[in-house]
Design an enzyme around this catalytic site. Structure first.
Site, PDB file in Angstrom:
ATOM      1  N   HIS A 211      41.773  36.405  49.489  1.00 19.73           N
ATOM      2  CA  HIS A 211      42.859  35.420  49.351  1.00 19.73           C
ATOM      3  C   HIS A 211      42.638  34.242  50.306  1.00 19.73           C
ATOM      4  O   HIS A 211      42.847  33.083  49.933  1.00 19.73           O
ATOM      5  CB  HIS A 211      44.215  36.047  49.701  1.00 19.73           C
ATOM      6  CG  HIS A 211      44.673  37.135  48.775  1.00 19.73           C
ATOM      7  ND1 HIS A 211      45.030  38.389  49.215  1.00 19.73           N
ATOM      8  CD2 HIS A 211      44.842  37.155  47.427  1.00 19.73           C
ATOM      9  CE1 HIS A 211      45.422  39.132  48.183  1.00 19.73           C
ATOM     10  NE2 HIS A 211      45.300  38.407  47.089  1.00 19.73           N
TER      11      HIS A 211
ATOM     12  N   LYS B  98      57.542  46.029  40.125  1.00 17.69           N
ATOM     13  CA  LYS B  98      56.300  46.409  40.806  1.00 17.69           C
ATOM     14  C   LYS B  98      56.616  46.925  42.205  1.00 17.69           C
ATOM     15  O   LYS B  98      57.291  46.229  42.970  1.00 17.69           O
ATOM     16  CB  LYS B  98      55.412  45.167  40.936  1.00 17.69           C
ATOM     17  CG  LYS B  98      54.086  45.267  40.191  1.00 17.69           C
ATOM     18  CD  LYS B  98      53.209  44.115  40.645  1.00 17.69           C
ATOM     19  CE  LYS B  98      52.088  43.766  39.737  1.00 17.69           C
ATOM     20  NZ  LYS B  98      51.368  42.565  40.160  1.00 17.69           N
TER      21      LYS B  98
ATOM     22  N   ARG C 236      37.262  36.625  40.727  1.00 19.29           N
ATOM     23  CA  ARG C 236      36.258  37.454  41.399  1.00 19.29           C
ATOM     24  C   ARG C 236      35.065  37.674  40.483  1.00 19.29           C
ATOM     25  O   ARG C 236      33.934  37.436  40.848  1.00 19.29           O
ATOM     26  CB  ARG C 236      36.866  38.825  41.748  1.00 19.29           C
ATOM     27  CG  ARG C 236      37.740  38.762  42.954  1.00 19.29           C
ATOM     28  CD  ARG C 236      38.620  39.967  43.036  1.00 19.29           C
ATOM     29  NE  ARG C 236      39.723  39.818  42.094  1.00 19.29           N
ATOM     30  CZ  ARG C 236      40.903  40.356  42.269  1.00 19.29           C
ATOM     31  NH1 ARG C 236      41.122  41.122  43.299  1.00 19.29           N
ATOM     32  NH2 ARG C 236      41.861  40.166  41.393  1.00 19.29           N
TER      33      ARG C 236
ATOM     34  N   SER D 191      43.699  43.777  47.022  1.00 17.90           N
ATOM     35  CA  SER D 191      44.705  44.422  47.874  1.00 17.90           C
ATOM     36  C   SER D 191      44.803  45.913  47.536  1.00 17.90           C
ATOM     37  O   SER D 191      44.996  46.746  48.417  1.00 17.90           O
ATOM     38  CB  SER D 191      46.067  43.771  47.690  1.00 17.90           C
ATOM     39  OG  SER D 191      45.996  42.401  48.004  1.00 17.90           O
TER      40      SER D 191
END
Ligand code: ADP
Length: 159
Positions: free
Chosen positions: A17, A41, A91, A129
């Site tokens: 990040h 979530k 990514r 994460s």
């Protein structure tokens, strides 16, 4: 002044990040990190804890960086904050399909807020994460994935 938002969960913030945020700061005058709070979530850290972690790890940039907790649609929050663009990170190819869907959905919601993608440094292309949380559960070394401040917060949280 060109303003962009960088939305995400940041649960917790990782070197990936930070890499994307610093790239965006080279292009925009101001970057606003939007900490998304999802009603469905489950997050490991509270929104306030995530704000603190971003603040501590991006301390060198706080003159041009804001952190805002967002419980609304990203495009609506972006507009309210005066942003013209949203930043996302890529990514690998695996991110593409989801991000493609997200960009087009956001365009339908508000065609004035466009998305900009930065590719992360190759050394963070595997980092997420979720992976950090998994390694932390098994007491693995996190120092290559997240800043020292976050390592300490992860240890406290999982004690
Ligand atoms: P989400 O809440 O969508 O799962 P995250 O909070 O993990 O997303 O990340 C927010 C944004 O940062 C996304 O665009 C994601 O692709 C990007 N990102 C996360 N980790 C990395 C990384 N290691 N390299 C590049 N981009 C990343």
């Amino acid at each position: 002044m060109k303003i962009a938002v960088y939305p995400g969960s940041f649960d917790p913030i990782t070197f990936g990040h930070i890499d994307i945020a610093t790239r965006a700061l080279k292009v925009f005058d101001k970057l606003i990190i939007l900490i998304n709070v999802h009603p469905t979530k489950h997050a490991l850290f509270t929104a306030e804890e995530r704000v603190e972690m971003v603040k501590a790890t991006m301390a060198d940039y706080l003159d041009r960086l804001d952190i805002v907790v967002a419980e609304d649609l990203t495009v609506s929050v972006a507009k309210k904050l005066g942003a013209t663009h949203m930043i996302r990170g890529l990514r690998a190819v695996t991110d593409f399909e989801y991000e493609f869907q997200l960009t087009h959905a956001n365009r339908v919601l508000d065609n004035e807020i466009d998305s900009i993608y930065f590719m992360t440094d190759n050394k963070y292309s595997f980092l997420s994460s979720a992976l950090v949380k998994e390694i932390a559960l098994f007491k693995g070394d996190l120092t290559k994935f997240v800043p020292e401040y976050v390592v300490e917060k992860m240890k406290e949280k999982l004690k």
